[in-house]
Scaffold this active site. Structure first.
Site, PDB file in Angstrom:
ATOM      1  N   HIS A  98    -151.625  46.961  -3.614  1.00  0.00           N
ATOM      2  CA  HIS A  98    -150.788  46.162  -4.519  1.00  0.00           C
ATOM      3  C   HIS A  98    -151.656  45.317  -5.443  1.00  0.00           C
ATOM      4  O   HIS A  98    -151.485  45.343  -6.670  1.00  0.00           O
ATOM      5  CB  HIS A  98    -149.855  45.260  -3.698  1.00  0.00           C
ATOM      6  CG  HIS A  98    -149.121  44.238  -4.505  1.00  0.00           C
ATOM      7  ND1 HIS A  98    -147.778  44.347  -4.800  1.00  0.00           N
ATOM      8  CD2 HIS A  98    -149.532  43.071  -5.093  1.00  0.00           C
ATOM      9  CE1 HIS A  98    -147.408  43.302  -5.537  1.00  0.00           C
ATOM     10  NE2 HIS A  98    -148.456  42.511  -5.718  1.00  0.00           N
ATOM     11  N   ASP A 134    -141.747  30.598 -10.500  1.00  0.00           N
ATOM     12  CA  ASP A 134    -142.505  31.836 -10.323  1.00  0.00           C
ATOM     13  C   ASP A 134    -142.478  32.689 -11.598  1.00  0.00           C
ATOM     14  O   ASP A 134    -142.190  33.878 -11.566  1.00  0.00           O
ATOM     15  CB  ASP A 134    -141.953  32.625  -9.133  1.00  0.00           C
ATOM     16  CG  ASP A 134    -142.835  33.811  -8.745  1.00  0.00           C
ATOM     17  OD1 ASP A 134    -144.039  33.788  -9.053  1.00  0.00           O
ATOM     18  OD2 ASP A 134    -142.302  34.755  -8.126  1.00  0.00           O
TER      19      ASP A 134
END
Length: 361
Positions: free
Chosen positions: A178, A276
């Site tokens: 990832h 975020d």
């Protein structure tokens, strides 16, 4: 656009600081009444904020990540040990030609870098994350009870976790895949890390992180768990299986300590927030689920057809930095048609995006 030109262009753009543990989890933990839990979370949040700020400052001064290396068919990996400090890269402890280390974290980092390199080279013909043989560097044992792993535009960095809620971040190979895929995105489409383009940035990393794990394990789509970070949660988490679920976003955890997984699976649940970077770790559940639907509808090895379509879009030169979900969806339809014609691949892509509520026309 020529691949080398794409790599050069992206290499001079703003690198982002990308972590595997999203801020909403750390924010929840920082509010715990238990100092053993809120202190690591608070320190991790403060650290991540400082690192993000530093990356922006370096970019503003015109300082960029390392230059692409010479094209290579084999990885060039170097692992460093931060010795529980926050100075990078740390002490060099393992080179490509070295045998196994006595430190399991070093060995796992080395293997995870290799697994990522293998998928990109053997399946997609990509030579390292920049397409030109970029050396792969990693640092282990970063900080004290640092509950995260990150790609900072130059290297992979792993915390040891607190061994309560999170274990050593070198353990899940999909976490390594990832984070390194953020590097692939940096050197190709360079998706803005904000809003829907940021959620696509996160989703692409989840997609290829999952594929790297499946490829390493030899798993077909129907054998995979479609979980991200399934081996990362520690003994202090009672009700959780992973950080995210591509099969069923929103179900990865529902825990008294971690909180409830907030990811939506469709646009009906799209979360509008200023946290975020506009919810990049939350709304990524929507394109994640679309990929899962494509991969499982096609069956077999997910990296062969579904993964190829996503890779074609990421590296094809038409994906804008500020792309939204619908832009990405339309490009996957075009990529499926270009590579596979009017067959079941195209139908699977169209149906998947329709099920998650993203238009393709």
């Amino acid at each position: 656009m020529d691949l080398n030109e794409t790599s050069k262009k992206a290499a001079t753009s703003t690198p982002v600081f990308c972590t595997i543990i999203p801020p909403h989890i750390l924010d929840t933990l920082a509010q715990s009444d238990d100092p053993a839990r809120h202190e690591p979370a608070r320190r991790t949040l403060e650290h991540d904020h400082l690192r993000r700020t530093r990356r922006r400052e370096l970019a503003a001064r015109g300082l960029t990540p390392g230059e692409p290396g010479e094209a290579a068919d084999k990885p060039h990996r170097t692992v460093y040990d931060a010795e529980h400090r926050e100075d990078l890269p740390g002490t060099k402890v393992h080179a490509e030609s070295d045998g196994p280390s006595q430190d399991a974290s070093v060995n796992r980092a080395h293997a995870g870098l290799g697994a990522t390199f293998d998928l990109y080279l053997k399946i997609y013909g990509r030579k390292s994350i920049d397409g030109a043989g970029l050396p792969l560097d990693a640092t282990v044992h970063y900080g004290e009870k640092y509950n995260n792993a990150f790609w900072d535009g130059e290297r992979m960095v792993f915390g040891d976790g607190d061994n309560d809620l999170f274990v050593d971040f070198t353990i899940p190979v999909d976490v390594i895949g990832h984070e390194l895929t953020h590097g692939v995105t940096q050197y190709t489409a360079n998706l803005d890390y904000q809003g829907q383009s940021g959620a696509l940035n996160e989703s692409v990393s989840d997609v290829f992180g999952a594929l790297i794990k499946q490829y390493a394990l030899g798993q077909a789509a129907d054998q995979a768990d479609w979980l991200i970070g399934a081996d990362l949660l520690g003994p202090g988490v009672d009700k959780g299986t992973a950080l995210r679920s591509m099969k069923a976003p929103g179900t990865a955890y529902d825990d008294d300590v971690l909180g409830k997984d907030p990811q939506p699976a469709t646009m009906d649940g799209y979360v509008r927030t200023t946290d975020d970077n506009g919810g990049v770790h939350i709304n990524s559940g929507i394109p994640n689920h679309a990929f899962y639907l494509v991969a499982t509808a096609l069956g077999g090895n997910a990296w062969e057809r579904a993964g190829q379509i996503w890779y074609d879009v990421l590296t094809g030169g038409e994906l804008a930095r500020d792309a939204e979900f619908a832009d990405f969806a339309r490009l996957t339809v075009a990529a499926a048609r270009a590579r596979f014609g009017e067959g079941k691949e195209l139908k699977a892509v169209q149906e998947a995006w329709n099920k998650v509520g993203v238009p393709t026309a």
